[in-house]
Design a protein around this motif. Structure first.
Motif: not given
Length: 183
Positions: A105-107, A4-5, A109-113, A122-123
């Motif tokens: 958002y990708a995280n 996701a990153g 979608i990929i991992h569900g949460g 991430v921040q």
């Protein structure tokens, strides 16, 4: 979070390219601004030193037109420089936040949460990225300004010295002194 990153970092490439091209355009207009500023200041200095000649020959409108044209060109270049600087700053501010949103958002979608500690990590990464981009933008600006400042300084220092006693200094104490002393 790693995949996701990587997806979130894909946003950084077009932002960096757009910022570099905006900086190049800003450098171009900033140099033109400096040239028009030099031209206007030179014209203003000539006008102030030779005001009697200008008034006696009725060249006020020509002098005003020359000064005004240089000032208008200077303002146009300044406006373009400021606008491009604002564009660079807006790109600089959007890149970490949109990268973070895309990564989260990708995280999702990929991992569900998304877990809370992932958001904090991430921040912090994005804030480090934003600091790095700010340093890069400052470096690009200095890359443009320093050589141009040295060029202007070299031009100023290479001017010949004014011979003493030939051109009078502007004074208010001697009303009818001649502009040039003949020997």
């Amino acid at each position: 979070l790693k995949m996701a990153g990587a997806i979130g970092c894909l946003y950084i490439m077009p932002c960096t390219i757009a910022m570099v091209f905006s900086q190049i355009a800003m450098i171009f207009w900033w140099r033109k601004y400096q040239g028009y500023q030099d031209k206007r200041l030179k014209s203003l200095t000539e006008t102030l030193l030779h005001i009697r000649t200008i008034k006696s020959l009725a060249w006020e409108s020509l002098s005003f037109k020359r000064l005004n044209d240089a000032r208008q060109a200077e303002l146009l270049c300044s406006q373009k420089t400021i606008t491009l600087g604002g564009l660079c700053m807006s790109i600089l501010h959007t890149s970490p936040w949109f990268s973070m949103l895309i990564a989260l958002y990708a995280n999702l979608i990929i991992h569900g949460g998304v877990q809370a500690h992932q958001i904090i990590v991430v921040q912090r990464l994005m804030m480090s990225l934003m600091d790095s981009l700010g340093i890069m933008q400052l470096g690009l600006r200095k890359f443009a300004q320093v050589p141009n400042s040295f060029r202007r300084l070299k031009t100023y220092l290479s001017q010949p010295d004014r011979p003493e006693g030939v051109v009078r200094e502007p004074t208010l104490s001697v009303a009818n002194s001649p502009a040039v002393r003949l020997q």
